[in-house]
Design a protein around this motif. Sequence first.
Motif, PDB file in Angstrom:
ATOM      1  N   SER A  38      35.777  42.089  37.753  1.00  0.00           N
ATOM      2  CA  SER A  38      36.360  42.808  38.827  1.00  0.00           C
ATOM      3  C   SER A  38      36.802  41.509  39.274  1.00  0.00           C
ATOM      4  O   SER A  38      37.901  41.033  40.385  1.00  0.00           O
ATOM      5  CB  SER A  38      35.683  43.340  39.927  1.00  0.00           C
ATOM      6  OG  SER A  38      35.500  44.715  38.857  1.00  0.00           O
ATOM      7  N   SER A  39      36.337  39.824  39.148  1.00  0.00           N
ATOM      8  CA  SER A  39      36.335  38.610  40.034  1.00  0.00           C
ATOM      9  C   SER A  39      38.316  38.522  39.989  1.00  0.00           C
ATOM     10  O   SER A  39      38.824  38.864  38.597  1.00  0.00           O
ATOM     11  CB  SER A  39      35.605  37.142  38.782  1.00  0.00           C
ATOM     12  OG  SER A  39      35.900  38.059  37.853  1.00  0.00           O
ATOM     13  N   GLU A  40      38.545  37.705  40.542  1.00  0.00           N
ATOM     14  CA  GLU A  40      40.085  37.497  40.283  1.00  0.00           C
ATOM     15  C   GLU A  40      39.914  36.280  38.705  1.00  0.00           C
ATOM     16  O   GLU A  40      41.555  36.455  38.596  1.00  0.00           O
ATOM     17  CB  GLU A  40      40.099  36.021  41.448  1.00  0.00           C
ATOM     18  CG  GLU A  40      40.937  37.215  42.434  1.00  0.00           C
ATOM     19  CD  GLU A  40      40.426  35.653  43.636  1.00  0.00           C
ATOM     20  OE1 GLU A  40      40.838  34.879  43.734  1.00  0.00           O
ATOM     21  OE2 GLU A  40      40.271  36.376  45.061  1.00  0.00           O
ATOM     22  N   PHE A  41      38.986  35.586  38.671  1.00  0.00           N
ATOM     23  CA  PHE A  41      38.996  34.993  37.506  1.00  0.00           C
ATOM     24  C   PHE A  41      38.978  35.594  36.452  1.00  0.00           C
ATOM     25  O   PHE A  41      40.109  35.900  35.363  1.00  0.00           O
ATOM     26  CB  PHE A  41      38.050  34.033  37.144  1.00  0.00           C
ATOM     27  CG  PHE A  41      37.910  33.579  35.776  1.00  0.00           C
ATOM     28  CD1 PHE A  41      37.601  33.630  34.347  1.00  0.00           C
ATOM     29  CD2 PHE A  41      38.360  32.121  36.606  1.00  0.00           C
ATOM     30  CE1 PHE A  41      37.766  32.745  33.468  1.00  0.00           C
ATOM     31  CE2 PHE A  41      37.823  30.632  35.232  1.00  0.00           C
ATOM     32  CZ  PHE A  41      38.576  30.999  34.014  1.00  0.00           C
ATOM     33  N   GLY A  42      37.950  36.778  35.998  1.00  0.00           N
ATOM     34  CA  GLY A  42      38.668  37.333  34.690  1.00  0.00           C
ATOM     35  C   GLY A  42      39.847  38.946  34.933  1.00  0.00           C
ATOM     36  O   GLY A  42      40.302  38.691  33.743  1.00  0.00           O
ATOM     37  N   GLN A  43      40.446  38.947  36.055  1.00  0.00           N
ATOM     38  CA  GLN A  43      41.205  39.483  35.978  1.00  0.00           C
ATOM     39  C   GLN A  43      43.050  38.467  35.699  1.00  0.00           C
ATOM     40  O   GLN A  43      43.069  39.620  35.175  1.00  0.00           O
ATOM     41  CB  GLN A  43      42.264  40.218  37.273  1.00  0.00           C
ATOM     42  CG  GLN A  43      41.460  41.542  37.896  1.00  0.00           C
ATOM     43  CD  GLN A  43      41.288  41.798  38.857  1.00  0.00           C
ATOM     44  OE1 GLN A  43      42.187  40.771  40.268  1.00  0.00           O
ATOM     45  NE2 GLN A  43      40.290  42.343  39.779  1.00  0.00           N
ATOM     46  N   VAL A  45      41.817  36.633  32.872  1.00  0.00           N
ATOM     47  CA  VAL A  45      42.068  36.287  32.289  1.00  0.00           C
ATOM     48  C   VAL A  45      42.508  37.553  31.729  1.00  0.00           C
ATOM     49  O   VAL A  45      43.100  36.968  30.465  1.00  0.00           O
ATOM     50  CB  VAL A  45      40.194  35.646  31.480  1.00  0.00           C
ATOM     51  CG1 VAL A  45      40.679  35.588  29.898  1.00  0.00           C
ATOM     52  CG2 VAL A  45      40.352  35.029  32.112  1.00  0.00           C
ATOM     53  N   ARG A  46      42.504  38.625  31.597  1.00  0.00           N
ATOM     54  CA  ARG A  46      43.047  39.983  31.082  1.00  0.00           C
ATOM     55  C   ARG A  46      44.750  39.802  31.506  1.00  0.00           C
ATOM     56  O   ARG A  46      45.285  40.141  30.438  1.00  0.00           O
ATOM     57  CB  ARG A  46      42.455  41.304  31.764  1.00  0.00           C
ATOM     58  CG  ARG A  46      43.112  42.289  31.458  1.00  0.00           C
ATOM     59  CD  ARG A  46      42.334  43.738  31.935  1.00  0.00           C
ATOM     60  NE  ARG A  46      42.796  42.927  33.477  1.00  0.00           N
ATOM     61  CZ  ARG A  46      43.340  43.696  34.186  1.00  0.00           C
ATOM     62  NH1 ARG A  46      44.929  44.252  33.114  1.00  0.00           N
ATOM     63  NH2 ARG A  46      43.638  43.652  35.777  1.00  0.00           N
ATOM     64  N   GLU A  47      45.109  39.435  32.520  1.00  0.00           N
ATOM     65  CA  GLU A  47      46.514  39.433  32.692  1.00  0.00           C
ATOM     66  C   GLU A  47      47.042  38.362  31.338  1.00  0.00           C
ATOM     67  O   GLU A  47      47.942  38.085  30.994  1.00  0.00           O
ATOM     68  CB  GLU A  47      46.832  38.981  33.721  1.00  0.00           C
ATOM     69  CG  GLU A  47      46.767  40.458  35.254  1.00  0.00           C
ATOM     70  CD  GLU A  47      46.565  40.005  36.599  1.00  0.00           C
ATOM     71  OE1 GLU A  47      46.995  38.765  36.297  1.00  0.00           O
ATOM     72  OE2 GLU A  47      46.396  40.356  37.715  1.00  0.00           O
ATOM     73  N   ASP A  48      46.537  36.682  31.732  1.00  0.00           N
ATOM     74  CA  ASP A  48      46.806  36.053  31.194  1.00  0.00           C
ATOM     75  C   ASP A  48      47.002  36.807  28.800  1.00  0.00           C
ATOM     76  O   ASP A  48      48.058  36.348  28.746  1.00  0.00           O
ATOM     77  CB  ASP A  48      46.438  34.908  30.678  1.00  0.00           C
ATOM     78  CG  ASP A  48      46.688  34.302  31.845  1.00  0.00           C
ATOM     79  OD1 ASP A  48      47.459  34.447  32.866  1.00  0.00           O
ATOM     80  OD2 ASP A  48      45.462  33.095  32.407  1.00  0.00           O
ATOM     81  N   LEU A  49      46.389  37.349  29.179  1.00  0.00           N
ATOM     82  CA  LEU A  49      46.037  37.929  27.436  1.00  0.00           C
ATOM     83  C   LEU A  49      46.817  39.159  26.546  1.00  0.00           C
ATOM     84  O   LEU A  49      47.248  39.136  26.211  1.00  0.00           O
ATOM     85  CB  LEU A  49      44.555  38.186  27.471  1.00  0.00           C
ATOM     86  CG  LEU A  49      44.108  38.943  25.285  1.00  0.00           C
ATOM     87  CD1 LEU A  49      43.972  38.359  24.573  1.00  0.00           C
ATOM     88  CD2 LEU A  49      42.355  39.451  25.612  1.00  0.00           C
TER      89      LEU A  49
END
Length: 201
Positions: A38-43, A45-49
């Motif tokens: 839910s963090s901006e960082f995790g989102q 990473v998901r979008e990059d992947l």
Amino acid sequence: MRRWIALCAMLLAGAASAQEATLPAPILTLNQERLYISSEFGQRVREDLEANSADLAAENRRIEAALVAEESQLTTDRATMDPTEFRLLAEDFDERVTGIRGAQIEKREALQRIADQERGRFFELAYPVLFQLVEETGALAILNQSAVILSSRQIDVTDLAIERVNAAIGASPLPDEPLSTPLPRPSPQDTVQETPPQGDD
């Protein structure tokens, strides 16, 4: 993860040595997985992947189309080709297909490795923020909810942790590093042989 355990152990030891304390400091809980996704960082990473995986899939389709066309041309030329020459070209083609397939698989695995490394980097960056949260609240420890059988919602600090981590580190994107693209070598029919210019005698 070792830092997380060390933090809990340090806080537990400090509480045990405080003889004047009549009540233990509160225990807080945190949904570690939700903190990340839910963090901006995790989102990010998901979008990059997802974006890189889509690019890789498109690249795979282009390479496959080029190889299919080359194989079809090789099959067509077989009837008029010397058997030895055809065998050498066919072996070279098979070799290149195997190499390209291996390279593309490595690219896919590299994308997942980057995502895993970014997850580790997130918790490294989030550690000081969580430590500050422990100090501010006077908590004895923050426990991951997955390890807690039963707890009150009042001690869940996941939402607050997400807010604090977002403010501290944001999305923290990595610099762009485009992956190299192994393309099939041109078939003999596509190779243009240039003749060096001849001087006048």
